[in-house]
Design a protein around this motif. Structure first.
Motif, PDB file in Angstrom:
ATOM      1  N   SER A  76     -46.694 -14.931 -39.931  1.00 52.22           N
ATOM      2  CA  SER A  76     -46.685 -13.477 -40.099  1.00 52.22           C
ATOM      3  C   SER A  76     -47.980 -12.979 -40.733  1.00 52.22           C
ATOM      4  CB  SER A  76     -45.494 -13.056 -40.964  1.00 52.22           C
ATOM      5  OG  SER A  76     -44.273 -13.383 -40.332  1.00 52.22           O
ATOM      6  N   SER A 103     -41.161  -7.869 -42.343  1.00 48.68           N
ATOM      7  CA  SER A 103     -42.487  -7.278 -42.105  1.00 48.68           C
ATOM      8  C   SER A 103     -43.227  -7.176 -43.417  1.00 48.68           C
ATOM      9  CB  SER A 103     -42.352  -5.887 -41.469  1.00 48.68           C
ATOM     10  OG  SER A 103     -41.689  -5.010 -42.364  1.00 48.68           O
ATOM     11  N   ASP A 121     -42.278 -19.121 -37.151  1.00 48.97           N
ATOM     12  CA  ASP A 121     -42.262 -17.753 -37.648  1.00 48.97           C
ATOM     13  C   ASP A 121     -40.845 -17.253 -37.887  1.00 48.97           C
ATOM     14  OD1 ASP A 121     -43.513 -14.535 -36.541  1.00 48.97           O
ATOM     15  OD2 ASP A 121     -43.383 -15.417 -38.519  1.00 48.97           O
TER      16      ASP A 121
END
Length: 217
Positions: free
Chosen positions: A57, A19, A10
């Protein structure tokens, strides 16, 4: 207790976003959908790469690709129902204008850049059971809303329909079947398809009115 999600690296890496939202992932999946690609054929890694994130994610927003696909189907259904509902309510001068306006709105959405309608038309045939159930649910929503409008128009024109719920189902299934065919045709064919589809829908409505007047057996 073991983590049910795959343990994928990740790190954000060069060019990766820190994000991402559900909407970003849905938009990334839609970019990958095409004439020969359905959502069900996409891999998680493809969508993550298109969205600019590490694969792990993805799980911050969706459990798996099935959940993303169902979210897309729901979004596509809501969007199309809104567009066609507005078209029906704008074109209230006659049956012809209501039918024609609705069919034109459907075809415009079919050619839209967001490809949402493509998701509805393809996943019901090639997706998993979860996809198919989601598509069927959206079709039933279309049928229910169309049935309400058909009954409203029939009362306005004093022209009752025989089995309006069945009429709305016949129209919905016809339009979506024709839409699936239209996806693989060039846009130049749209005027011809709109004319044919509008006439088919009018024939269904005319037949239902005739059955209502004659007292169907």
């Amino acid at each position: 207790m073991p983590n049910p999600q795959p343990q994928l690296q990740d790190d954000h890496g060069p060019g990766r976003k820190a994000s991402i939202s559900r909407e970003d992932l849905m938009a990334a999946a839609l970019k990958l959908v095409g004439p020969h690609r359905s959502v069900s054929s996409l891999s998680l890694r493809e969508v993550a790469r298109e969205a600019g994130i590490a694969p792990n994610s993805f799980y911050r927003q969706f459990r798996d690709m099935d959940e993303l696909a169902v979210a897309l189907i729901d979004l596509a259904g809501r969007s199309l129902r809104k567009i066609i509902g507005e078209a029906r309510h704008r074109a209230t001068s006659s049956d012809r204008s209501v039918v024609r306006g609705s069919v034109e709105a459907f075809m415009e959405q079919l050619r839209a850049d967001d490809k949402l309608l493509h998701v509805l038309l393809r996943e019901g045939n090639v997706g998993s059971d979860a996809f198919k159930h989601a598509v069927e649910r959206e079709l039933q929503f279309f049928e229910e809303e169309l049935c309400i409008d058909l009954i409203r128009l029939a009362a306005r024109d004093n022209a009752p329909l025989y089995e309006p719920a069945l009429v709305s189902k016949a129209i919905t299934r016809l339009v979506f079947a024709m839409g699936a065919t239209a996806m693989d045709l060039p846009p130049e064919k749209d005027p011809e398809l709109i004319e044919q589809l509008s006439e088919m829908v009018r024939l269904i409505i005319t037949g239902s009115r005739a059955l209502s007047r004659g007292g169907a057996r």
